[in-house]
Design an enzyme around this catalytic site. Structure first.
Site, PDB file in Angstrom:
ATOM      1  N   PHE A 153      43.258  46.907  43.402  1.00  0.00           N
ATOM      2  CA  PHE A 153      43.146  47.811  44.547  1.00  0.00           C
ATOM      3  C   PHE A 153      44.547  48.177  45.008  1.00  0.00           C
ATOM      4  CE2 PHE A 153      43.062  49.163  48.912  1.00  0.00           C
ATOM      5  CZ  PHE A 153      42.066  50.120  48.881  1.00  0.00           C
ATOM      6  N   ASP A 238      52.572  44.712  44.061  1.00  0.00           N
ATOM      7  CA  ASP A 238      51.957  45.280  45.259  1.00  0.00           C
ATOM      8  C   ASP A 238      51.644  44.122  46.197  1.00  0.00           C
ATOM      9  OD1 ASP A 238      50.442  46.378  47.255  1.00  0.00           O
ATOM     10  OD2 ASP A 238      49.174  47.589  45.932  1.00  0.00           O
ATOM     11  N   LYS A 267      50.722  47.327  55.505  1.00  0.00           N
ATOM     12  CA  LYS A 267      49.880  46.560  56.420  1.00  0.00           C
ATOM     13  C   LYS A 267      50.678  45.854  57.517  1.00  0.00           C
ATOM     14  CE  LYS A 267      45.632  46.574  53.934  1.00  0.00           C
ATOM     15  NZ  LYS A 267      45.514  46.711  52.498  1.00  0.00           N
TER      16      LYS A 267
HETATM   17  C1  LIG Z   1      45.485  48.011  51.701  1.00  0.00           C
HETATM   18  C2  LIG Z   1      46.150  48.025  50.385  1.00  0.00           C
HETATM   19  C3  LIG Z   1      46.722  49.197  49.864  1.00  0.00           C
HETATM   20  C4  LIG Z   1      46.586  50.533  50.539  1.00  0.00           C
HETATM   21  O1  LIG Z   1      47.102  50.563  51.828  1.00  0.00           O
HETATM   22  P1  LIG Z   1      46.685  51.735  52.841  1.00  0.00           P
HETATM   23  O2  LIG Z   1      47.592  51.550  54.007  1.00  0.00           O
HETATM   24  O3  LIG Z   1      45.247  51.528  53.173  1.00  0.00           O
HETATM   25  O4  LIG Z   1      46.906  53.027  52.127  1.00  0.00           O
HETATM   26  C5  LIG Z   1      47.389  49.122  48.666  1.00  0.00           C
HETATM   27  N1  LIG Z   1      47.489  47.967  47.989  1.00  0.00           N
HETATM   28  C6  LIG Z   1      46.955  46.821  48.458  1.00  0.00           C
HETATM   29  C7  LIG Z   1      47.123  45.554  47.671  1.00  0.00           C
HETATM   30  C8  LIG Z   1      46.249  46.811  49.653  1.00  0.00           C
HETATM   31  O5  LIG Z   1      45.683  45.692  50.091  1.00  0.00           O
END
Ligand SMILES: *Cc1c(COP(=O)(O)O)cnc(C)c1O
Length: 412
Positions: A153, A238, A267
């Site tokens: 994700f 990520d 986040k």
């Molecule tokens: C939440 C998340 C994203 C995307 O972040 P947004 O601010 O919702 O665009 C990307 N990678 C990971 C691992 C995430 O948990």
């Protein structure tokens, strides 16, 4: 053109059900929220429009690592609101360079690219990796590939859903962006086999959050690093959800002693106050960007930088990493006691857990609703996993309360 939509007279709802109905009627249905309508929050607690309190066991998917309205973060935001909030990057402002330096120092990196949402940070890392492949590695123009993991994700943009393996996230949104190869998460041999001369980068979550807080096999991430080194491929971690103290270290990769070339952060970087994201990493890689090649109107704005600096300051003390480590050990100990009592498996690290509901137990959605009725807010991922990610300011007693509620809800 005349309006043909009949808008009812503006009324302010009074009950939670009326608020839910309002959302249902006037917003797109791209979420299926629990029927809790929050009006106020402080620390690890939120209060609904009826004045009922709930323990937050989700923290906005790790955006609220420091709890709701942490006084230092609110103070930084308020102070900055009284000075300047947006300049665009057409000009310099007095918070920008300081934020970049402080974030680089915290993360042990050399350059910072500021953006807003997590998805934008991932998009930016993809663009940078491709450009690096053409300019530095010498990959023929237009052929660079990025290897990603199954069940990943990384966000919701068209390019990012192009390499999602979740049909719900992908279906009907094509045509898709080419240039990605998907291999099984945790499978180093498959990763090695997917690397070619044209591979620019491996993009990976050190722990897969959305997939259900999936921790890869021991040694996997170190092996990914080794393969990237052997083949001249960038490692992009990520850490948007796993980073910034969630797992008990600043970055989840720190548990493995592994350094990525680029990290995506988001986040919690905005302290739960506003979207703040960044790509941080090596100068040789992020340095490929030239004026005009990438940007964002709001990226690196003064308010974001002021809040981000306050976040960095909180993280620099190590206090939240320590809390996550200690309380996380306690949380996992308590959750593991439920294995065989309605729980099939508990995964995760620090104050972060994927609680797999045993076969025959309630569906995830039903369990989340039952938890909300008991005053605990968390959210299922897929049908059988509860994702637990409390704010790192939570206490041991509050953790007990949440775990007791989970025990009741999943008990057979
Ligand atoms: C939440 C998340 C994203 C995307 O972040 P947004 O601010 O919702 O665009 C990307 N990678 C990971 C691992 C995430 O948990």
């Amino acid at each position: 053109m005349t309006a043909t939509i009949d808008h009812p007279a503006t009324e302010v709802p009074s009950t939670p059900a009326e608020y839910v109905a309002l959302d249902e009627q006037w917003s797109t249905h791209n979420y299926h929220p629990l029927p809790v309508v929050i009006a106020h929050a402080q620390g690890a607690w939120v209060t609904d429009v009826d004045g009922r309190s709930y323990l937050d066991f989700l923290s906005g998917y790790s955006a609220m690592n420091f709890g709701h309205r942490h006084p230092d973060l609110v103070a930084a935001a308020v102070e900055q609101l009284g000075r300047v909030t947006l300049t665009s990057r057409a000009f310099h402002h007095d918070q920008f360079g300081l934020f970049c330096r402080e974030l680089a120092e915290l993360t042990g990196t050399e350059l910072v690219l500021t953006m807003n949402s997590g998805a934008e940070a991932v998009e930016s890392a993809i663009k940078v990796a491709r450009k690096w492949a053409y300019q530095v590695k010498g990959v023929p123009e237009g052929t660079a590939e990025i290897v990603v993991a199954g069940s990943n994700f990384h966000g919701r943009t068209t390019t990012i859903v192009s390499f999602s393996t979740d049909e719900v996230a992908r279906n009907d949104f094509g045509p898709f962006t080419p240039g990605f190869r998907v291999v099984g998460y945790g499978d180093a041999a498959a990763l090695e086999a997917a690397i070619t001369e044209g591979t620019a980068a491996v993009l990976i979550e050190p722990i897969q959050g959305e997939a259900g807080v999936v921790v890869p096999p021991a040694g996997y991430l170190a092996r990914v690093r080794e393969l990237c080194d052997q083949h001249g491929v960038l490692m992009i971690a990520d850490e948007i959800q796993s980073g910034l103290a969630r797992t008990g270290e600043l970055l989840a990769l720190d548990h493995e002693g592994v350094r990525a070339d680029l990290y995506t952060l988001g986040k919690a970087l905005g302290g739960g106050i506003m979207p703040v994201s960044a790509v941080v990493g090596r100068a040789e890689v992020l340095g490929v960007l030239r004026p005009g090649e990438h940007g964002s109107t709001f990226g690196g704005n003064p308010l974001a930088c002021a809040v981000g600096r306050a976040v960095v300051k909180l993280l620099a003390t190590g206090e939240f990493q320590q809390r996550s480590k200690e309380l996380g050990g306690y949380l996992h100990g308590r959750l593991n006691e439920l294995v065989g009592r309605g729980v099939a498996e508990v995964r995760g690290r620090g104050l972060w857990a994927g609680v797999e509901i045993a076969p025959g137990g309630p569906e995830g959605r039903v369990a989340s609703e039952a938890l909300a009725e008991r005053g605990v807010l968390c959210k299922e991922t897929h049908d059988t996993t509860l994702r637990v990610a409390p704010p790192l300011v939570i206490t041991r007693e509050e953790l007990d309360r949440g775990v007791d509620a989970i025990a009741e809800v999943v008990a057979r």
